[in-house]
Design a protein around this motif. Structure first.
Motif, short mmCIF file in Angstrom:
data_model
loop_
_atom_site.label_atom_id
_atom_site.label_comp_id
_atom_site.label_asym_id
_atom_site.label_seq_id
_atom_site.Cartn_x
_atom_site.Cartn_y
_atom_site.Cartn_z
N TYR A 56 85.17 46.77 44.75
CA TYR A 56 86.30 47.54 45.55
C TYR A 56 87.58 47.87 44.89
O TYR A 56 87.93 47.23 43.86
CB TYR A 56 86.29 46.81 46.92
N ASN A 57 88.52 48.76 45.45
CA ASN A 57 89.95 48.83 45.29
C ASN A 57 90.84 48.72 46.29
O ASN A 57 90.41 49.12 47.49
CB ASN A 57 90.17 50.18 44.72
N LEU A 58 91.71 47.61 46.28
CA LEU A 58 92.90 47.43 47.41
C LEU A 58 93.96 48.33 46.91
O LEU A 58 94.51 47.69 45.75
CB LEU A 58 92.77 46.01 47.30
N THR A 59 94.37 49.25 47.54
CA THR A 59 95.21 50.07 46.99
C THR A 59 96.61 49.68 47.79
O THR A 59 96.64 49.55 49.01
CB THR A 59 95.21 51.55 47.05
N PHE A 60 97.86 49.75 47.19
CA PHE A 60 99.14 49.60 47.99
C PHE A 60 99.87 50.92 47.66
O PHE A 60 100.74 51.23 46.95
CB PHE A 60 100.06 48.53 47.39
N PRO A 61 99.49 52.21 48.79
CA PRO A 61 100.14 53.30 48.31
C PRO A 61 101.53 53.46 48.35
O PRO A 61 102.08 54.22 47.45
CB PRO A 61 99.53 54.19 49.62
N ALA A 62 102.29 52.55 49.03
CA ALA A 62 103.86 52.76 48.81
C ALA A 62 104.27 52.27 47.71
O ALA A 62 105.51 52.60 47.41
CB ALA A 62 104.24 51.95 50.14
N ARG A 101 97.31 49.35 42.61
CA ARG A 101 95.93 48.99 42.88
C ARG A 101 95.30 47.58 42.46
O ARG A 101 95.62 47.26 41.07
CB ARG A 101 94.99 50.02 42.25
N LEU A 102 94.60 46.87 43.23
CA LEU A 102 93.89 45.85 42.89
C LEU A 102 92.36 45.82 42.72
O LEU A 102 91.91 46.18 43.53
CB LEU A 102 94.33 44.75 43.87
N LEU A 106 95.47 43.59 38.94
CA LEU A 106 96.58 44.21 39.43
C LEU A 106 97.02 45.33 38.40
O LEU A 106 97.59 44.84 37.37
CB LEU A 106 97.58 43.53 40.02
N TYR A 107 96.92 46.64 38.77
CA TYR A 107 97.58 47.66 38.21
C TYR A 107 98.62 48.57 38.94
O TYR A 107 98.27 48.67 40.17
CB TYR A 107 96.66 48.45 37.26
N PHE A 108 99.52 49.13 38.25
CA PHE A 108 100.48 50.05 38.66
C PHE A 108 100.18 51.30 38.23
O PHE A 108 99.75 51.63 36.73
CB PHE A 108 101.97 49.68 38.78
#
Length: 193
Positions: free
Chosen positions: A72-78, A82-83, A160-162
């Protein structure tokens, strides 16, 4: 007359140049970050695990080529982050050792640009969750990685990547904010039977 005119010009020139102005360039400014209020929801799907994750993040199956079920990918759109979550079923002691070593190698692959890599042990005995958290400091692509396991059947690796060029001075407040979410995820992490 010429002498008087010359004296007046000199006096005016000296008075004009005597102003104490500082023409130094101003330091570079950064955007003000607005962080959302912390609120969590339960991730409980067909995966072999469950945990709480923030409501301002989105969870979805990783659809890239070569990915396996329960990745899975847990994304932080703001925050444009992405984790990545990679799950593996452990079928032997050798497989377990390989997964642990691969996780260590992937974290220490950032040594070239990292100013430091700290390892922290994860132990939530009451829920049979163990692992290692890697905090990677410096101008690296990933600033946080970890793995969780029950040591016998299940193994989960996360990184965790940006989606930005790494600039540790401007991204650090966001990394710290997301690390509290990762901490909540680890504390609420459960293996399914």
């Amino acid at each position: 007359m010429k002498y008087l005119f010359f004296c007046i010009c000199c006096v005016l020139g000296l008075l004009a140049c005597n102003q104490n102005k500082n023409y130094a360039p101003k330091p570079r400014g950064y955007f003000r970050l607005e962080f959302p209020e912390k609120a969590y929801q339960l991730f409980d799907s067909n995966a072999h695990y469950s945990f709480e994750y923030p409501q301002y993040a989105k969870m979805y199956l990783d659809s890239a080529d070569g990915n396996r079920p329960n990745w899975y990918n847990l994304t932080f759109p703001a925050f444009n982050a992405r984790l990545h979550l990679s799950y593996y079923k452990i079928d032997s002691k050798k497989k377990f050792d390989e997964l642990v070593e691969d996780s260590r190698k992937l974290a220490f692959k950032h040594t070239v640009k990292a100013t430091g890599i700290d390892e922290g042990l994860i132990e939530v005995k009451e829920h049979n969750v163990y692992g290692v958290f890697y905090t990677i400091d410096g101008n690296t692509a990933s600033s946080a990685q970890f793995f969780l396991t029950d040591s016998t059947r299940n193994f989960l690796r996360a990184a965790l990547y940006f989606n930005e060029k790494p600039q540790p001075d401007s991204i650090q407040p966001v990394v710290d904010f997301i690390k509290t979410d990762i901490d909540r995820m680890i504390k609420t992490f459960r293996w399914k039977p």
